[in-house]
Design a protein around this motif. Structure first.
Motif, PDB file in Angstrom:
ATOM      1  N   HIS A 121       9.567  -3.293 -27.725  1.00  0.00           N
ATOM      2  CA  HIS A 121      10.512  -2.492 -26.841  1.00  0.00           C
ATOM      3  C   HIS A 121       9.699  -2.182 -25.624  1.00  0.00           C
ATOM      4  N   VAL A 122      10.422  -2.155 -24.422  1.00  0.00           N
ATOM      5  CA  VAL A 122       9.614  -1.751 -23.213  1.00  0.00           C
ATOM      6  C   VAL A 122      10.274  -0.658 -22.422  1.00  0.00           C
ATOM      7  N   THR A 123       9.541   0.182 -21.753  1.00  0.00           N
ATOM      8  CA  THR A 123       9.662   1.322 -21.097  1.00  0.00           C
ATOM      9  C   THR A 123       8.858   0.850 -19.477  1.00  0.00           C
ATOM     10  N   VAL A 124       9.853   0.972 -18.706  1.00  0.00           N
ATOM     11  CA  VAL A 124       9.260   0.570 -17.356  1.00  0.00           C
ATOM     12  C   VAL A 124       9.258   2.033 -16.478  1.00  0.00           C
ATOM     13  N   VAL A 125       8.218   2.641 -16.120  1.00  0.00           N
ATOM     14  CA  VAL A 125       8.212   3.749 -15.297  1.00  0.00           C
ATOM     15  C   VAL A 125       8.392   3.694 -14.115  1.00  0.00           C
ATOM     16  N   ARG A 126       9.596   4.040 -13.519  1.00  0.00           N
ATOM     17  CA  ARG A 126       9.953   3.635 -12.230  1.00  0.00           C
ATOM     18  C   ARG A 126       9.269   4.476 -11.037  1.00  0.00           C
ATOM     19  N   ASP A 127       8.640   5.509 -11.445  1.00  0.00           N
ATOM     20  CA  ASP A 127       7.926   6.172 -10.419  1.00  0.00           C
ATOM     21  C   ASP A 127       6.273   6.170 -10.623  1.00  0.00           C
ATOM     22  N   ALA A 128       6.035   5.235 -11.378  1.00  0.00           N
ATOM     23  CA  ALA A 128       4.661   4.771 -11.365  1.00  0.00           C
ATOM     24  C   ALA A 128       4.658   3.245 -11.508  1.00  0.00           C
ATOM     25  N   VAL A 129       5.436   2.431 -10.838  1.00  0.00           N
ATOM     26  CA  VAL A 129       5.208   0.983 -10.276  1.00  0.00           C
ATOM     27  C   VAL A 129       5.416   0.983  -8.803  1.00  0.00           C
ATOM     28  N   ALA A 130       4.884   0.023  -8.324  1.00  0.00           N
ATOM     29  CA  ALA A 130       4.731  -0.071  -6.844  1.00  0.00           C
ATOM     30  C   ALA A 130       5.165  -1.414  -6.438  1.00  0.00           C
ATOM     31  N   HIS A 131       5.999  -1.498  -5.324  1.00  0.00           N
ATOM     32  CA  HIS A 131       6.622  -2.942  -4.971  1.00  0.00           C
ATOM     33  C   HIS A 131       6.276  -3.146  -3.495  1.00  0.00           C
ATOM     34  N   ILE A 132       6.422  -4.272  -3.115  1.00  0.00           N
ATOM     35  CA  ILE A 132       6.489  -5.105  -1.879  1.00  0.00           C
ATOM     36  C   ILE A 132       7.557  -5.086  -1.240  1.00  0.00           C
ATOM     37  N   HIS A 133       8.787  -5.220  -1.882  1.00  0.00           N
ATOM     38  CA  HIS A 133      10.012  -5.264  -1.266  1.00  0.00           C
ATOM     39  C   HIS A 133      10.722  -4.290  -1.915  1.00  0.00           C
ATOM     40  N   GLU A 134      11.455  -3.326  -1.483  1.00  0.00           N
ATOM     41  CA  GLU A 134      12.053  -2.157  -2.128  1.00  0.00           C
ATOM     42  C   GLU A 134      13.521  -2.811  -2.737  1.00  0.00           C
ATOM     43  N   ASP A 135      14.134  -3.641  -2.144  1.00  0.00           N
ATOM     44  CA  ASP A 135      15.289  -4.170  -2.575  1.00  0.00           C
ATOM     45  C   ASP A 135      15.143  -5.020  -3.503  1.00  0.00           C
ATOM     46  N   LEU A 136      14.037  -5.772  -3.857  1.00  0.00           N
ATOM     47  CA  LEU A 136      13.499  -6.721  -4.969  1.00  0.00           C
ATOM     48  C   LEU A 136      13.244  -5.880  -6.011  1.00  0.00           C
ATOM     49  N   ALA A 137      12.456  -4.867  -5.792  1.00  0.00           N
ATOM     50  CA  ALA A 137      11.974  -3.770  -6.690  1.00  0.00           C
ATOM     51  C   ALA A 137      13.210  -3.135  -7.549  1.00  0.00           C
ATOM     52  N   ASP A 138      14.172  -2.667  -6.635  1.00  0.00           N
ATOM     53  CA  ASP A 138      15.374  -2.239  -7.147  1.00  0.00           C
ATOM     54  C   ASP A 138      16.234  -3.144  -8.219  1.00  0.00           C
TER      55      ASP A 138
ATOM     56  N   LEU B  76       0.600  -1.273  -0.030  1.00  0.00           N
ATOM     57  CA  LEU B  76       0.021  -0.104  -0.268  1.00  0.00           C
ATOM     58  C   LEU B  76       0.813   1.337  -0.142  1.00  0.00           C
ATOM     59  N   PRO B  77       1.650   1.293   0.985  1.00  0.00           N
ATOM     60  CA  PRO B  77       2.520   2.631   0.742  1.00  0.00           C
ATOM     61  C   PRO B  77       3.242   2.991  -0.632  1.00  0.00           C
ATOM     62  N   ALA B  78       3.868   1.969  -1.289  1.00  0.00           N
ATOM     63  CA  ALA B  78       4.466   2.098  -2.450  1.00  0.00           C
ATOM     64  C   ALA B  78       3.181   2.350  -3.672  1.00  0.00           C
ATOM     65  N   VAL B  79       2.177   1.866  -3.504  1.00  0.00           N
ATOM     66  CA  VAL B  79       0.966   2.272  -4.480  1.00  0.00           C
ATOM     67  C   VAL B  79       0.756   3.709  -4.362  1.00  0.00           C
ATOM     68  N   ARG B  80       0.478   4.165  -2.923  1.00  0.00           N
ATOM     69  CA  ARG B  80       0.240   5.659  -2.917  1.00  0.00           C
ATOM     70  C   ARG B  80       1.491   6.325  -3.407  1.00  0.00           C
ATOM     71  N   GLU B  81       2.549   6.144  -3.517  1.00  0.00           N
ATOM     72  CA  GLU B  81       3.723   6.792  -4.088  1.00  0.00           C
ATOM     73  C   GLU B  81       3.552   6.873  -5.482  1.00  0.00           C
ATOM     74  N   ALA B  82       3.295   5.707  -6.326  1.00  0.00           N
ATOM     75  CA  ALA B  82       3.351   5.471  -7.502  1.00  0.00           C
ATOM     76  C   ALA B  82       2.133   6.044  -8.048  1.00  0.00           C
ATOM     77  N   LEU B  83       1.107   6.183  -7.451  1.00  0.00           N
ATOM     78  CA  LEU B  83      -0.250   6.915  -7.896  1.00  0.00           C
ATOM     79  C   LEU B  83      -0.193   7.891  -8.722  1.00  0.00           C
ATOM     80  N   PRO B  84       0.628   8.985  -8.442  1.00  0.00           N
ATOM     81  CA  PRO B  84       0.852  10.410  -9.049  1.00  0.00           C
ATOM     82  C   PRO B  84       1.139  10.044 -10.455  1.00  0.00           C
ATOM     83  N   GLY B  85       2.463   9.290 -10.668  1.00  0.00           N
ATOM     84  CA  GLY B  85       2.941   8.772 -11.899  1.00  0.00           C
ATOM     85  C   GLY B  85       1.979   8.100 -12.747  1.00  0.00           C
ATOM     86  N   VAL B  86       1.293   7.215 -12.131  1.00  0.00           N
ATOM     87  CA  VAL B  86       0.284   6.541 -12.959  1.00  0.00           C
ATOM     88  C   VAL B  86      -0.631   7.360 -13.747  1.00  0.00           C
ATOM     89  N   ARG B  87      -1.098   8.297 -12.614  1.00  0.00           N
ATOM     90  CA  ARG B  87      -2.255   9.096 -13.191  1.00  0.00           C
ATOM     91  C   ARG B  87      -1.720  10.055 -14.230  1.00  0.00           C
TER      92      ARG B  87
END
Length: 180
Positions: free
Chosen positions: A139-156, A24-35
């Motif tokens: 081709h893939v672009t992943v938007v780092r401030d529009a993705v949410a994680h459970i484990h920050e170290d694994l996401a990095d 949930l905290p990471a989703v809240r952080e990613a929400l503005p980027g997704v929007r």
């Protein structure tokens, strides 16, 4: 020349699962980027494709999934990124957006060769989807401030793997452009 599509992964969610409190905290952080991505993609007329878990409800369809999420305790995380009437919606049952879904066919029909990925979970569904896109020569672009994680170290680590092993372009929402 083929085009781009914004793919929103698993953002229509009730957050009724074991890892929800960590997510949930990471989703809240990613929400503005997704929007921001949704607003710009819609303004430029590019395809917006939601690919979402069915949460084991095999009788459900996208409208029911959305209604259930909006009726849940975390509707505030769903409403700002809900599909509009022009959005496309694919239901998935596993981690990858491609696994046993019609997404590859749809991308061919839309003449899309570039996926802009946002959503959740970075170290799970986003990672596996980026790999499956890569092996399909997309081709893939992943938007780092529009993705949410459970484990920050694994996401990095997942972002680094996508960039290094899959040639994914990792960038911020602000850096993503949508051609008209």
């Amino acid at each position: 020349m083929a085009g781009s599509a914004l793919v929103v992964i698993d953002m229509i969610n009730t957050y009724d699962h074991d890892d929800a409190e960590l997510l949930l905290p990471a989703v809240r952080e990613a929400l503005p980027g997704v929007r921001s991505l949704l607003d710009r993609a819609r303004r430029h007329g590019g395809p917006v494709i939601y690919v979402n878990d069915n949460f084991g409800e095999w009788r459900s369809h996208h409208g029911e999934i959305l209604e259930t999420a909006l009726a849940g305790p975390h509707a505030d995380l769903v409403k700002p990124v809900a599909p509009d009437r022009d959005s496309l919606f694919i239901v998935k049952a596993r981690h990858s957006i491609f696994y046993e879904t019609p997404l590859a066919y749809l991308l061919g029909e839309l003449d899309v060769d570039h996926l802009i990925l946002c959503g959740q979970v970075t170290e799970q569904c986003v990672l596996y989807s980026a790999l499956d896109a890569h092996i399909r020569h997309l081709h893939v672009t992943v938007v780092r401030d529009a993705v949410a994680h459970i484990h920050e170290d694994l996401a990095d680590a997942a972002l680094r793997m996508m960039q290094t092993n899959m040639a994914a372009d990792i960038r911020s929402a602000e850096e993503v452009t949508f051609p008209s």
